[in-house]
Enzyme design. Structure first.
Site, PDB file in Angstrom:
ATOM      1  N   ARG A 166      60.876  51.391 -41.402  1.00 28.43           N
ATOM      2  CA  ARG A 166      61.280  52.240 -42.536  1.00 28.43           C
ATOM      3  C   ARG A 166      61.039  53.724 -42.246  1.00 28.43           C
ATOM      4  O   ARG A 166      61.506  54.591 -42.970  1.00 28.43           O
ATOM      5  CB  ARG A 166      60.540  51.832 -43.806  1.00 28.43           C
ATOM      6  CG  ARG A 166      60.901  50.458 -44.295  1.00 28.43           C
ATOM      7  CD  ARG A 166      60.319  50.184 -45.667  1.00 28.43           C
ATOM      8  NE  ARG A 166      60.176  48.760 -45.869  1.00 28.43           N
ATOM      9  CZ  ARG A 166      61.142  47.952 -46.311  1.00 28.43           C
ATOM     10  NH1 ARG A 166      62.324  48.438 -46.613  1.00 28.43           N
ATOM     11  NH2 ARG A 166      60.927  46.650 -46.459  1.00 28.43           N
ATOM     12  N   TYR A 182      58.661  49.078 -56.250  1.00 29.50           N
ATOM     13  CA  TYR A 182      59.770  49.835 -56.867  1.00 29.50           C
ATOM     14  C   TYR A 182      59.673  49.947 -58.388  1.00 29.50           C
ATOM     15  O   TYR A 182      60.538  50.571 -59.008  1.00 29.50           O
ATOM     16  CB  TYR A 182      61.107  49.189 -56.480  1.00 29.50           C
ATOM     17  CG  TYR A 182      61.307  49.109 -54.971  1.00 29.50           C
ATOM     18  CD1 TYR A 182      61.399  50.263 -54.206  1.00 29.50           C
ATOM     19  CD2 TYR A 182      61.379  47.873 -54.317  1.00 29.50           C
ATOM     20  CE1 TYR A 182      61.566  50.201 -52.826  1.00 29.50           C
ATOM     21  CE2 TYR A 182      61.547  47.799 -52.945  1.00 29.50           C
ATOM     22  CZ  TYR A 182      61.643  48.960 -52.210  1.00 29.50           C
ATOM     23  OH  TYR A 182      61.797  48.896 -50.845  1.00 29.50           O
ATOM     24  N   HIS A 223      64.245  58.074 -51.537  1.00 33.59           N
ATOM     25  CA  HIS A 223      63.628  56.743 -51.559  1.00 33.59           C
ATOM     26  C   HIS A 223      62.583  56.741 -52.657  1.00 33.59           C
ATOM     27  O   HIS A 223      61.838  57.715 -52.808  1.00 33.59           O
ATOM     28  CB  HIS A 223      62.951  56.421 -50.217  1.00 33.59           C
ATOM     29  CG  HIS A 223      63.903  56.499 -49.074  1.00 33.59           C
ATOM     30  ND1 HIS A 223      64.840  55.534 -48.823  1.00 33.59           N
ATOM     31  CD2 HIS A 223      64.099  57.468 -48.158  1.00 33.59           C
ATOM     32  CE1 HIS A 223      65.572  55.891 -47.787  1.00 33.59           C
ATOM     33  NE2 HIS A 223      65.149  57.063 -47.364  1.00 33.59           N
ATOM     34  N   HIS A 237      68.216  52.972 -42.533  1.00 28.74           N
ATOM     35  CA  HIS A 237      67.514  52.792 -41.266  1.00 28.74           C
ATOM     36  C   HIS A 237      68.425  52.442 -40.092  1.00 28.74           C
ATOM     37  O   HIS A 237      67.983  52.493 -38.946  1.00 28.74           O
ATOM     38  CB  HIS A 237      66.429  51.717 -41.434  1.00 28.74           C
ATOM     39  CG  HIS A 237      65.587  51.926 -42.672  1.00 28.74           C
ATOM     40  ND1 HIS A 237      64.864  53.079 -42.878  1.00 28.74           N
ATOM     41  CD2 HIS A 237      65.382  51.152 -43.783  1.00 28.74           C
ATOM     42  CE1 HIS A 237      64.232  52.999 -44.043  1.00 28.74           C
ATOM     43  NE2 HIS A 237      64.536  51.835 -44.615  1.00 28.74           N
ATOM     44  N   ASN A 242      70.278  57.090 -52.416  1.00 29.27           N
ATOM     45  CA  ASN A 242      69.289  56.117 -51.947  1.00 29.27           C
ATOM     46  C   ASN A 242      70.093  54.999 -51.292  1.00 29.27           C
ATOM     47  O   ASN A 242      70.665  54.134 -51.972  1.00 29.27           O
ATOM     48  CB  ASN A 242      68.451  55.566 -53.104  1.00 29.27           C
ATOM     49  CG  ASN A 242      67.344  54.659 -52.603  1.00 29.27           C
ATOM     50  OD1 ASN A 242      67.317  54.281 -51.421  1.00 29.27           O
ATOM     51  ND2 ASN A 242      66.426  54.293 -53.481  1.00 29.27           N
ATOM     52  N   SER A 273      60.040  54.582 -52.747  1.00 26.85           N
ATOM     53  CA  SER A 273      58.745  54.362 -52.089  1.00 26.85           C
ATOM     54  C   SER A 273      58.524  55.422 -51.012  1.00 26.85           C
ATOM     55  O   SER A 273      59.466  56.095 -50.574  1.00 26.85           O
ATOM     56  CB  SER A 273      58.705  52.965 -51.469  1.00 26.85           C
ATOM     57  OG  SER A 273      59.673  52.868 -50.425  1.00 26.85           O
TER      58      SER A 273
HETATM   59  C1  DQA Z   1      64.122  52.290 -50.360  1.00 29.09           C
HETATM   60  C2  DQA Z   1      63.310  52.085 -49.080  1.00 29.09           C
HETATM   61  C3  DQA Z   1      64.082  51.252 -48.074  1.00 29.09           C
HETATM   62  O1  DQA Z   1      63.319  51.075 -46.902  1.00 29.09           O
HETATM   63  C4  DQA Z   1      64.403  49.892 -48.655  1.00 29.09           C
HETATM   64  O2  DQA Z   1      65.169  49.136 -47.745  1.00 29.09           O
HETATM   65  C5  DQA Z   1      65.035  49.965 -49.988  1.00 29.09           C
HETATM   66  C6  DQA Z   1      64.584  50.961 -50.944  1.00 29.09           C
HETATM   67  C7  DQA Z   1      63.302  53.024 -51.447  1.00 29.09           C
HETATM   68  O3  DQA Z   1      63.911  53.436 -52.438  1.00 29.09           O
HETATM   69  O4  DQA Z   1      62.087  53.156 -51.315  1.00 29.09           O
HETATM   70  O5  DQA Z   1      65.895  49.149 -50.318  1.00 29.09           O
HETATM   71  O6  DQA Z   1      65.248  53.080 -50.041  1.00 29.09           O
END
Ligand code: DQA
Length: 136
Positions: A106, A22, A95, A75, A69, A97
């Site tokens: 995910r 991140y 997201h 999920h 986000n 990522s």
């Molecule tokens: C996220 C991806 C999610 O799977 C994870 O639980 C997060 C961050 C992202 O910004 O990539 O907390 O939303």
């Protein structure tokens, strides 16, 4: 244009947790950059770890677009999905990522179906790309 950027569970730990995934910037630093990018617009930022508070924020939103986000709630939160389904404000799921290149859980989103679109994999720029899409 009024844009509401909502960050869900654990996003307050950005810059501290999993920096390789991140990044090293805090959420506050990222939000400052987003504000600077959208300097002609009215940007509001909200973060909560609470599913109920996130639903309440979506329910009471009066803006042109929500950039959401939801973190891990993405999920499995049917509550958030229902809150998105009942607002007339368009919501874009984001997201930082690329969730499709990570663990199988995910790759499942229970909110995508009720969102206008999805942006993932561009780090902090996922928020900016999603916000820009409201101007097209
Ligand atoms: C996220 C991806 C999610 O799977 C994870 O639980 C997060 C961050 C992202 O910004 O990539 O907390 O939303």
């Amino acid at each position: 244009m009024k844009l509401l950027f909502i960050n869900g569970v654990n996003l307050n730990m950005t810059g501290v947790r999993e920096k390789d995934v991140y990044g090293a910037q805090t959420l506050e630093e990222i939000n400052k950059e987003i504000s600077a990018h959208f300097k002609g617009d009215d940007c509001e930022f909200f973060q909560s770890n609470s599913e109920g508070e996130l639903c309440a924020k979506i329910q009471s939103a009066h803006c042109d677009g929500i950039i959401l986000n939801a973190g891990a709630y993405t999920h499995y939160s049917y509550a958030l999905r229902d809150a998105i389904a009942c607002t007339s404000v368009p919501v874009i799921e984001v997201h930082m990522s690329n969730v499709h290149a990570r663990e199988p859980f995910r790759r499942v989103s229970v909110i995508s179906e009720v969102c206008k679109g999805v942006v993932c994999g561009f780090g902090k720029n996922s928020y900016i790309l999603a916000g820009e899409s409201f101007k097209l």
